[in-house]
Design a protein around this motif. Structure first.
Motif, short mmCIF file in Angstrom:
data_model
loop_
_atom_site.label_atom_id
_atom_site.label_comp_id
_atom_site.label_asym_id
_atom_site.label_seq_id
_atom_site.Cartn_x
_atom_site.Cartn_y
_atom_site.Cartn_z
N ASP A 116 11.20 23.35 68.50
CA ASP A 116 11.18 24.78 68.26
C ASP A 116 10.06 25.05 67.26
O ASP A 116 10.08 24.54 66.14
N ALA A 117 9.06 25.83 67.64
CA ALA A 117 7.89 26.03 66.78
C ALA A 117 8.24 26.71 65.46
O ALA A 117 7.49 26.59 64.49
N ALA A 118 9.36 27.43 65.42
CA ALA A 118 9.78 28.11 64.19
C ALA A 118 10.73 27.26 63.35
O ALA A 118 11.14 27.69 62.27
N ASN A 119 11.06 26.06 63.83
CA ASN A 119 12.01 25.22 63.10
C ASN A 119 11.72 23.76 63.40
O ASN A 119 12.53 23.06 64.01
N LEU A 120 10.58 23.29 62.93
CA LEU A 120 10.17 21.91 63.19
C LEU A 120 11.13 20.91 62.57
O LEU A 120 11.44 19.87 63.16
N GLN A 121 11.58 21.21 61.35
CA GLN A 121 12.38 20.22 60.63
C GLN A 121 13.75 19.98 61.27
O GLN A 121 14.44 19.02 60.93
N ALA A 122 14.12 20.82 62.25
CA ALA A 122 15.36 20.57 62.98
C ALA A 122 15.23 19.40 63.95
O ALA A 122 16.22 18.93 64.49
N GLY A 123 13.99 18.96 64.17
CA GLY A 123 13.78 17.83 65.07
C GLY A 123 13.59 18.26 66.51
O GLY A 123 13.70 19.45 66.84
N PRO A 124 13.31 17.32 67.39
CA PRO A 124 13.03 17.67 68.79
C PRO A 124 14.25 18.24 69.50
O PRO A 124 15.36 17.72 69.35
N ARG A 125 14.02 19.29 70.26
CA ARG A 125 15.09 19.88 71.07
C ARG A 125 15.25 19.14 72.39
O ARG A 125 16.31 19.17 73.00
N CYS A 126 14.18 18.48 72.79
CA CYS A 126 14.20 17.84 74.11
C CYS A 126 13.17 16.72 74.12
O CYS A 126 12.11 16.83 73.51
N LYS A 127 13.51 15.62 74.81
CA LYS A 127 12.57 14.52 75.01
C LYS A 127 12.44 14.25 76.50
O LYS A 127 13.45 14.18 77.22
N LEU A 128 11.20 14.11 76.96
CA LEU A 128 10.90 13.92 78.38
C LEU A 128 10.17 12.60 78.59
O LEU A 128 9.32 12.21 77.77
N ALA A 129 10.44 11.93 79.68
CA ALA A 129 9.76 10.67 80.00
C ALA A 129 9.93 10.38 81.48
O ALA A 129 10.66 11.08 82.20
N HIS A 130 9.24 9.32 81.92
CA HIS A 130 9.37 8.86 83.30
C HIS A 130 8.89 7.42 83.36
O HIS A 130 7.91 7.06 82.68
N PRO A 131 9.54 6.56 84.14
CA PRO A 131 9.13 5.15 84.20
C PRO A 131 7.68 4.93 84.60
O PRO A 131 7.06 3.93 84.23
N GLN A 132 7.10 5.87 85.38
CA GLN A 132 5.72 5.69 85.83
C GLN A 132 4.69 6.21 84.82
O GLN A 132 3.49 5.98 84.99
N VAL A 133 5.13 6.92 83.80
CA VAL A 133 4.20 7.58 82.88
C VAL A 133 3.92 6.66 81.70
O VAL A 133 4.82 6.26 80.97
N ASN A 134 2.66 6.34 81.53
CA ASN A 134 2.22 5.45 80.46
C ASN A 134 1.24 6.21 79.58
O ASN A 134 0.11 6.47 79.97
N LEU A 135 1.66 6.62 78.40
CA LEU A 135 0.84 7.43 77.50
C LEU A 135 0.33 6.58 76.34
O LEU A 135 1.13 5.96 75.63
N GLY A 136 -0.98 6.56 76.15
CA GLY A 136 -1.56 5.82 75.04
C GLY A 136 -2.04 6.78 73.97
O GLY A 136 -1.35 7.73 73.60
N ILE A 137 -3.25 6.58 73.46
CA ILE A 137 -3.83 7.45 72.44
C ILE A 137 -4.41 8.67 73.15
O ILE A 137 -5.48 8.62 73.74
N SER A 138 -3.70 9.77 73.13
CA SER A 138 -4.11 10.99 73.82
C SER A 138 -5.03 11.82 72.94
O SER A 138 -5.19 11.56 71.74
N ILE A 139 -5.65 12.87 73.53
CA ILE A 139 -6.62 13.66 72.76
C ILE A 139 -6.18 15.12 72.80
O ILE A 139 -5.05 15.44 72.39
N HIS A 140 -7.00 16.05 73.30
CA HIS A 140 -6.72 17.47 73.15
C HIS A 140 -5.90 18.04 74.30
O HIS A 140 -5.72 17.40 75.34
N THR A 141 -5.43 19.27 74.10
CA THR A 141 -4.53 19.93 75.03
C THR A 141 -4.91 21.40 75.19
O THR A 141 -5.74 21.93 74.45
N THR A 142 -4.29 22.05 76.16
CA THR A 142 -4.33 23.51 76.26
C THR A 142 -3.13 23.95 77.08
O THR A 142 -2.35 23.13 77.59
#
Length: 677
Positions: free
Chosen positions: A603-629
């Protein structure tokens, strides 16, 4: 200083999953592995990472591609991720490699192919073939584009050493470069590297499109080889001198002599190896770009000493920053002696230099960008301390430019851990994290500046800068509410990587031991890093000097590395400052799985509450990522602007050898000239 709650830190190893860079092209539905997916998510979030080269070999059983050979992990093909939130209760992920013409040339010249003698090799931050030239890996950032007369958003992908490319937001396939090869000015290079099809056109990864005026802004620049060598000589001659006035006098003498030699050689070199800086503008539909040479009030050309990673645009001004992300010999001559690490280390000691201690910025009035002139004057201003990323409010209240930045003090993200390095966790395998950006050797700062656009004076009353010993170490990437920066930024989100012993190298500690603005003594930096400081995500209130502070934050668990924050507005939130979610890539070590990357939603207005949701998939391999939009909607690209590949490269290829001409005919052109079905 921040008054937000703090958790005790516990040292934990840096997750090795950062080195496992997935390069698969997939279409999958992500699994919600914890929490609940918010019902008011919408639109499409984009992420990009460098996924190694087509010739790279896995360095571990879990890795797909890595940079290999001790090169930076930022050197690799752009892998684009698109997270779709347009299906209720689902998040769909689509990934595609950014397949430019040079990608196919690289693919067809890998070892074992008939044209392997044309093949590319990694050189630190670049990938080079002497017969073919430099790869344009477009792996760093995005630029959303939407003209006032267009219904749908377009999207450009960028990096710092090549032309931007438009992609199709629906298919993620490369559509067209922005600007022809003969419009961009290539850097003058030695060893005959100017007569190659893939020339080195330096730009900035953070271009800008202004939807209010239908103008796309970018830069085209090159460093002066004379100034580059002068900088190296001045640093080597003065790095052991402690008397400040003597250091300054020797450095000025070296620069003066170098400029004199450059002047003497001008008639012989005919302008070669000189630095230049052009600001370019494009309206998104016309075939031709408009260029202005950027000069100082005295008429002298602006010389960039490090890089132009980012520019900013307001309603009245264009702001260029000489960013603390160096592009020079030290980023290219990475591993020349291969089997002799001692020689590699000695060479780096000679050619490597620290980043500038202060940040030059150049202010250009937009009203001066007229079609009847070829030059434009910039006013130079210096900010104390280094910076690589910044944002500006679009509005200019009372003629002031409101600039938000993070100062990467004594931290150079263009440097990476190398085979010859010793780190603060030297007892472990020293080669595990070769290629990762180095750690910070001092605490970083965050700042908000009010700068008079006409005089360049910094309004000290309305400007403020601070650091936090817990939360501003290796402050890297930002996020904000909106596709483009709004009229006035009220909140800015920064992610800081924290302190990791595996990334703090003795070489960087020595280079910045005498850092001008040091806040934390070197020995204390080593102690803090040894104990470990976690990655964290912070929200800054930027509304006034009094309110400019960290007002909300979240510390990730020990051993978890987070990066690439992206704001996703709530549906129907109508641009409320913090009405939305922050998505981050989170990498950790999991003994039970070969995949180590997840996407966490806050929640962008309440970061310290921690993640509201976590997403993943066995095929997804994320390393050192860069920018977003983020885009509110996507549709197949329908813009008419297009540069045919054969026309784009034809003149350059015609000057090459018969082998290269035949190579383009069979290995490059066919991918862009498919017959309609």
């Amino acid at each position: 200083m921040s008054q937000v709650p703090r958790d005790p830190c516990t040292s934990a190893p840096l997750p090795e999953g950062l080195m496992n860079l997935g390069a698969e092209e997939i279409d999958v539905r992500l699994d919600v592995i914890e929490g609940e997916l918010p019902s008011d998510l919408y639109g499409h979030a984009f992420l990009i990472t460098a996924a190694g080269s087509v010739a790279a070999k896995p360095q571990s059983p879990n890795a797909v591609f890595t940079s290999g050979g001790g090169n930076s992990l930022f050197n690799g093909d752009g892998l684009i991720y698109r997270f779709d939130f347009d299906r209720p209760g689902e998040v769909h992920l689509k990934t595609r490699l950014a397949k430019t013409p040079c990608y196919y040339a690289d693919l067809a010249s890998t070892p074992g192919n008939p044209d392997a003698n044309l093949g590319f090799d990694n050189l630190g931050l670049a990938r080079l073939s002497f017969p073919l030239g430099f790869r344009n890996e477009i792996n760093t950032a995005f630029v959303p584009i939407k003209r006032s007369d267009e219904e749908h958003w377009r999207l450009a992908v960028t990096w710092d050493a090549g032309r931007p490319y438009e992609i199709d937001p629906a298919t993620l396939e490369v559509a067209t470069p922005i600007g022809r090869t003969d419009e961009w000015k290539a850097a003058d290079l030695p060893l005959g590297m100017n007569n190659v099809p893939f020339q080195l056109a330096l730009t900035g990864a953070h271009c800008f499109f202004d939807p209010k005026t239908d103008e796309f802004f970018a830069v085209n620049w090159s460093f002066s080889f004379f100034s580059l060598f002068a900088k190296i000589i001045a640093y080597d001659w003065t790095k052991h001198i402690s008397i400040k006035w003597l250091k300054y006098a020797i450095a000025r003498l070296v620069m003066t002599v170098t400029r004199f030699i450059e002047w003497l050689l001008k008639p012989i070199l005919h302008g070669k190896f000189e630095g230049f800086l052009y600001l370019l503008r494009w309206d998104g539909c016309e075939q031709d770009l408009k260029f202005w040479k950027v000069v100082l009030p005295n008429g002298r050309a602006v010389e960039i000493q490090q890089s132009l990673h980012q520019l900013g645009v307001t309603e009245d001004y264009v702001i260029l920053m000489d960013t603390a992300f160096k592009i020079g010999l030290e980023q290219l001559l990475n591993y020349p002696f291969r089997r002799n690490l001692d020689l590699d280390s000695k060479l780096r000691n000679i050619i490597d230099t620290p980043q500038l201690k202060d940040t030059p910025i150049y202010i250009i009035r937009r009203q001066d960008l007229t079609g009847d002139r070829d030059t434009v004057t910039a006013r130079k201003v210096k900010l104390k301390r280094e910076a690589a990323h910044f944002l500006v409010d679009y509005e200019n209240p009372e003629g002031k430019i409101i600039l938000h930045t993070a100062h990467n003090c004594a931290w150079d993200p263009s440097e990476w851990v190398r085979d010859c390095d010793r780190t603060e966790r030297a007892a472990d395998n020293p080669h595990t994290f070769v290629g990762m950006p180095v750690g910070s050797t001092d605490v970083n700062w965050v700042g908000r500046y009010a700068i008079d656009g006409e005089t360049g004076r910094i309004d000290e009353v309305r400007s403020h800068c601070f650091y936090d010993r817990q939360y501003t170490w290796a402050t890297s990437l930002y996020a904000y509410n909106g596709v483009l920066p709004p009229n006035k930024l009220e909140s800015v989100y920064w992610i800081s990587w924290g302190c990791w012993p595996e990334l703090l190298t003795e070489f960087m500690l020595d280079m910045y031991a005498g850092y001008k603005y040091r806040e934390i003594p070197v020995e204390e930096v080593k102690r803090i890093t040894g104990e470990g400081l976690q990655t964290n995500l912070c929200r800054l209130d930027t509304t006034s000097k009094e309110a400019f502070a960290i007002v909300d934050s979240y510390q990730f668990p020990p051993g978890y590395f987070a990066n690439s924050p992206q704001f996703i507005p709530r549906k129907d939130s109508e641009g409320e400052p913090d009405a939305g979610y922050l998505a981050c890539v989170v990498v950790y070590h999991d003994e039970s799985s070969a995949k180590h990357g997840e996407v966490w939603l806050f929640d962008a207005a309440n970061l310290q509450a921690g993640p509201r949701c976590k997403l993943a998939h066995p095929q997804v391999n994320l390393g050192i990522s860069i920018h977003t939009t983020w885009l509110p909607e996507i549709a197949p690209r329908s813009a008419l602007y297009s540069i045919p590949v054969r026309e784009d490269y034809g003149e350059l290829v015609a000057k090459c050898s018969p082998q290269v001409r035949e190579f383009f005919e069979k290995a490059v052109y066919p991918y862009f000239e498919r017959s309609p079905i």
